[in-house]
Design a protein around this motif. Structure first.
Motif, PDB file in Angstrom:
ATOM      1  N   LEU A   1      34.727 -52.989 110.598  1.00 50.56           N
ATOM      2  CA  LEU A   1      34.314 -54.392 110.626  1.00 50.56           C
ATOM      3  C   LEU A   1      35.449 -55.196 111.258  1.00 50.56           C
ATOM      4  CD1 LEU A   1      32.226 -56.562 109.750  1.00 50.56           C
ATOM      5  CD2 LEU A   1      33.516 -56.751 107.601  1.00 50.56           C
ATOM      6  N   ILE A   2      35.164 -55.797 112.408  1.00 50.86           N
ATOM      7  CA  ILE A   2      36.167 -56.580 113.133  1.00 50.86           C
ATOM      8  C   ILE A   2      35.992 -58.048 112.754  1.00 50.86           C
ATOM      9  CG2 ILE A   2      37.002 -57.276 115.407  1.00 50.86           C
ATOM     10  CD1 ILE A   2      35.830 -54.667 116.512  1.00 50.86           C
ATOM     11  N   VAL A   3      37.042 -58.653 112.199  1.00 48.22           N
ATOM     12  CA  VAL A   3      36.956 -60.035 111.720  1.00 48.22           C
ATOM     13  C   VAL A   3      37.983 -60.894 112.444  1.00 48.22           C
ATOM     14  CG1 VAL A   3      37.272 -61.557 109.715  1.00 48.22           C
ATOM     15  CG2 VAL A   3      36.092 -59.364 109.447  1.00 48.22           C
TER      16      VAL A   3
ATOM     17  N   TRP B   1      30.612 -55.483 113.982  1.00 48.99           N
ATOM     18  CA  TRP B   1      30.664 -54.100 113.513  1.00 48.99           C
ATOM     19  C   TRP B   1      30.737 -53.161 114.700  1.00 48.99           C
ATOM     20  CZ3 TRP B   1      31.663 -51.243 109.499  1.00 48.99           C
ATOM     21  CH2 TRP B   1      31.251 -49.905 109.468  1.00 48.99           C
ATOM     22  N   THR B   2      31.588 -52.145 114.594  1.00 45.94           N
ATOM     23  CA  THR B   2      31.626 -51.127 115.644  1.00 45.94           C
ATOM     24  C   THR B   2      31.818 -49.749 115.037  1.00 45.94           C
ATOM     25  OG1 THR B   2      32.687 -50.399 117.681  1.00 45.94           O
ATOM     26  CG2 THR B   2      34.120 -51.412 116.031  1.00 45.94           C
ATOM     27  N   VAL B   3      31.152 -48.756 115.621  1.00 47.70           N
ATOM     28  CA  VAL B   3      31.346 -47.376 115.175  1.00 47.70           C
ATOM     29  C   VAL B   3      32.326 -46.652 116.101  1.00 47.70           C
ATOM     30  CG1 VAL B   3      29.113 -47.189 114.045  1.00 47.70           C
ATOM     31  CG2 VAL B   3      29.304 -46.589 116.463  1.00 47.70           C
ATOM     32  N   GLU B   4      32.671 -47.304 117.200  1.00 44.87           N
ATOM     33  CA  GLU B   4      33.666 -46.739 118.117  1.00 44.87           C
ATOM     34  C   GLU B   4      35.058 -47.011 117.548  1.00 44.87           C
ATOM     35  OE1 GLU B   4      32.906 -45.178 121.125  1.00 44.87           O
ATOM     36  OE2 GLU B   4      30.880 -45.270 120.293  1.00 44.87           O
TER      37      GLU B   4
ATOM     38  N   PRO C   1      26.451 -63.918 116.678  1.00 37.40           N
ATOM     39  CA  PRO C   1      25.693 -63.712 115.445  1.00 37.40           C
ATOM     40  C   PRO C   1      26.270 -62.568 114.609  1.00 37.40           C
ATOM     41  CG  PRO C   1      24.220 -63.935 117.333  1.00 37.40           C
ATOM     42  CD  PRO C   1      25.608 -63.861 117.887  1.00 37.40           C
ATOM     43  N   VAL C   2      26.387 -62.780 113.308  1.00 35.81           N
ATOM     44  CA  VAL C   2      26.781 -61.708 112.401  1.00 35.81           C
ATOM     45  C   VAL C   2      25.629 -60.709 112.358  1.00 35.81           C
ATOM     46  CG1 VAL C   2      27.429 -61.148 110.032  1.00 35.81           C
ATOM     47  CG2 VAL C   2      28.173 -63.317 111.049  1.00 35.81           C
ATOM     48  N   PRO C   3      25.908 -59.391 112.479  1.00 41.43           N
ATOM     49  CA  PRO C   3      24.820 -58.406 112.470  1.00 41.43           C
ATOM     50  C   PRO C   3      23.900 -58.602 111.270  1.00 41.43           C
ATOM     51  CG  PRO C   3      26.912 -57.338 112.936  1.00 41.43           C
ATOM     52  CD  PRO C   3      27.223 -58.767 112.624  1.00 41.43           C
TER      53      PRO C   3
ATOM     54  N   ILE D   1      24.589 -51.668 106.400  1.00 45.27           N
ATOM     55  CA  ILE D   1      25.695 -50.891 106.965  1.00 45.27           C
ATOM     56  C   ILE D   1      26.772 -50.620 105.922  1.00 45.27           C
ATOM     57  CG2 ILE D   1      27.616 -51.011 108.607  1.00 45.27           C
ATOM     58  CD1 ILE D   1      25.793 -52.602 110.470  1.00 45.27           C
ATOM     59  N   LEU D   2      27.083 -51.618 105.088  1.00 38.34           N
ATOM     60  CA  LEU D   2      28.278 -51.529 104.245  1.00 38.34           C
ATOM     61  C   LEU D   2      28.017 -51.202 102.777  1.00 38.34           C
ATOM     62  CD1 LEU D   2      30.470 -54.430 105.704  1.00 38.34           C
ATOM     63  CD2 LEU D   2      30.677 -51.968 106.086  1.00 38.34           C
ATOM     64  N   ALA D   3      26.821 -51.452 102.294  1.00 38.05           N
ATOM     65  CA  ALA D   3      26.558 -51.208 100.863  1.00 38.05           C
ATOM     66  C   ALA D   3      26.821 -49.752 100.513  1.00 38.05           C
ATOM     67  CB  ALA D   3      25.123 -51.593 100.526  1.00 38.05           C
ATOM     68  N   GLY D   4      27.602 -49.540  99.476  1.00 34.86           N
ATOM     69  CA  GLY D   4      27.915 -48.191  99.022  1.00 34.86           C
ATOM     70  C   GLY D   4      29.124 -47.573  99.700  1.00 34.86           C
ATOM     71  N   GLN D   5      29.663 -48.244 100.687  1.00 35.59           N
ATOM     72  CA  GLN D   5      30.792 -47.681 101.445  1.00 35.59           C
ATOM     73  C   GLN D   5      32.131 -48.138 100.859  1.00 35.59           C
ATOM     74  OE1 GLN D   5      30.425 -45.530 103.966  1.00 35.59           O
ATOM     75  NE2 GLN D   5      28.178 -45.641 103.873  1.00 35.59           N
ATOM     76  N   THR D   6      33.103 -47.252 100.962  1.00 35.59           N
ATOM     77  CA  THR D   6      34.441 -47.552 100.443  1.00 35.59           C
ATOM     78  C   THR D   6      35.354 -48.074 101.548  1.00 35.59           C
ATOM     79  OG1 THR D   6      34.272 -45.878  98.707  1.00 35.59           O
ATOM     80  CG2 THR D   6      36.487 -46.548  99.355  1.00 35.59           C
ATOM     81  N   LEU D   7      36.036 -49.174 101.255  1.00 30.48           N
ATOM     82  CA  LEU D   7      36.987 -49.739 102.212  1.00 30.48           C
ATOM     83  C   LEU D   7      38.232 -48.862 102.256  1.00 30.48           C
ATOM     84  CD1 LEU D   7      37.910 -52.033 104.104  1.00 30.48           C
ATOM     85  CD2 LEU D   7      38.669 -53.284 102.074  1.00 30.48           C
TER      86      LEU D   7
END
Length: 271
Positions: free
Chosen positions: A69-71, A117-120, A36-38, A44-50
DNA sequence: AGGAAAACCTGCGTGC
DNA sequence: TGCACGCAGGTTTTCC
């Protein structure tokens, strides 16, 4: 579908447009992928810069300050950069909407792909932590491959498709690499000579590099392209050519199944 | 524990 | 035309 060259081509096609851009919204129309996609990906991602788009094996890593973000594109996944108002078609499950008006759209009919998604550090993630060396790195050499194949009784073709042995090689390039190395796909992995291992290392590298170059030459229209961004035709010697004359010796190309995957090979050029 | 097979999905081409 | 079947560039999980 995509093997390492297609994933790398996709990465190169989208990275230039999206790196440094900020995400304003994530739209998940269907979260049912391989896992499942989180559900909170938008939060998590809104407002964040890639920060960057990297590749490890067949995974794309979208790096942000607070995580990754692992795709994975699975068998049928593709990514395209579109303008904001492009109509949504069937199987287009996810959009990353950027505040500069661009939109990264994920399409995947078979839904074998993944968005995780991972923060590690991503290399610690369960999906990535056991992966073999990159085939285009110095770590993948004859010493490494000889040790990795030692004691392995499985056929060499499924062996080189094992991502714990070497990453990035899928069903097409496995057959192509073995043809170039002159090795029969059914050979037990532990029965290759030192010379054959050397040829195989070189062949895997050459096949992948050529395919990346071919992909790069078709890289153009990632905005409103024809839906096949990152995909390109491979000038193959054996894959998909059952019964056709070998381009080198003229013998009919043979086919068989190994682990429910089609294998192609030339009985005259490979031993 | 290694290796083979099943499982996850949809779409397309082939042959009856 | 319709339907069953096999196949599709991947990987994890399950089973022997």
């Amino acid at each position: 579908m995509p093997e390492l060259p297609e994933v790398e081509t996709t990465r190169r096609g989208i990275a230039g447009r999206l790196t440094g851009a900020a995400i304003c919204e994530v739209i998940v129309r269907n979260p049912k992928l391989r896992w499942p996609v989180p559900g909170n990906l938008d939060e998590i991602l809104a407002g964040q810069t890639l920060q960057a788009i990297e590749r490890r094996a067949k995974y794309l890593l979208f790096r942000f300050k607070h995580g990754t973000l692992i795709v994975h594109l699975g068998m049928s996944g593709s990514l395209r950069v579109l303008s904001t108002d492009t109509p949504v078609e069937k199987h287009e499950h996810i959009d990353l909407v950027f505040s500069n008006g661009q939109r990264l759209r994920y399409r995947d009919p078979r839904r074998f792909g993944a968005f995780q998604w991972t923060v590690e550090p991503p290399e610690k993630h369960p999906l990535l932590c056991k992966l073999a060396p990159e085939p285009l790195s110095g770590e993948f050499n004859t010493d490494y491959l000889a040790k990795a194949l030692a004691g392995k009784k499985i056929a060499i073709k499924p062996a080189i498709m094992d991502q714990h042995l070497v990453v990035g090689v899928g069903n097409i390039y496995a057959s192509e690499a073995l043809f170039r190395a002159g090795i029969v796909p059914q050979r037990p992995a532990n029965r290759l000579s030192a010379e054959e291992i050397l040829r195989l290392v070189d062949a895997i590298r050459a096949v992948l590099k050529e395919a990346i170059a071919a992909g790069g030459s078709t890289l153009r229209d990632y905005v409103d392209s024809d839906g096949n961004a990152g995909y390109f035709t491979v000038n193959s010697y054996v894959y998909g050519l059952a019964g056709k004359p070998c381009r080198v010796c003229g013998s009919p190309i043979q086919t068989l199944r190994q682990g429910q995957r089609a294998t192609f090979w030339c009985p005259h050029c490979q031993h």
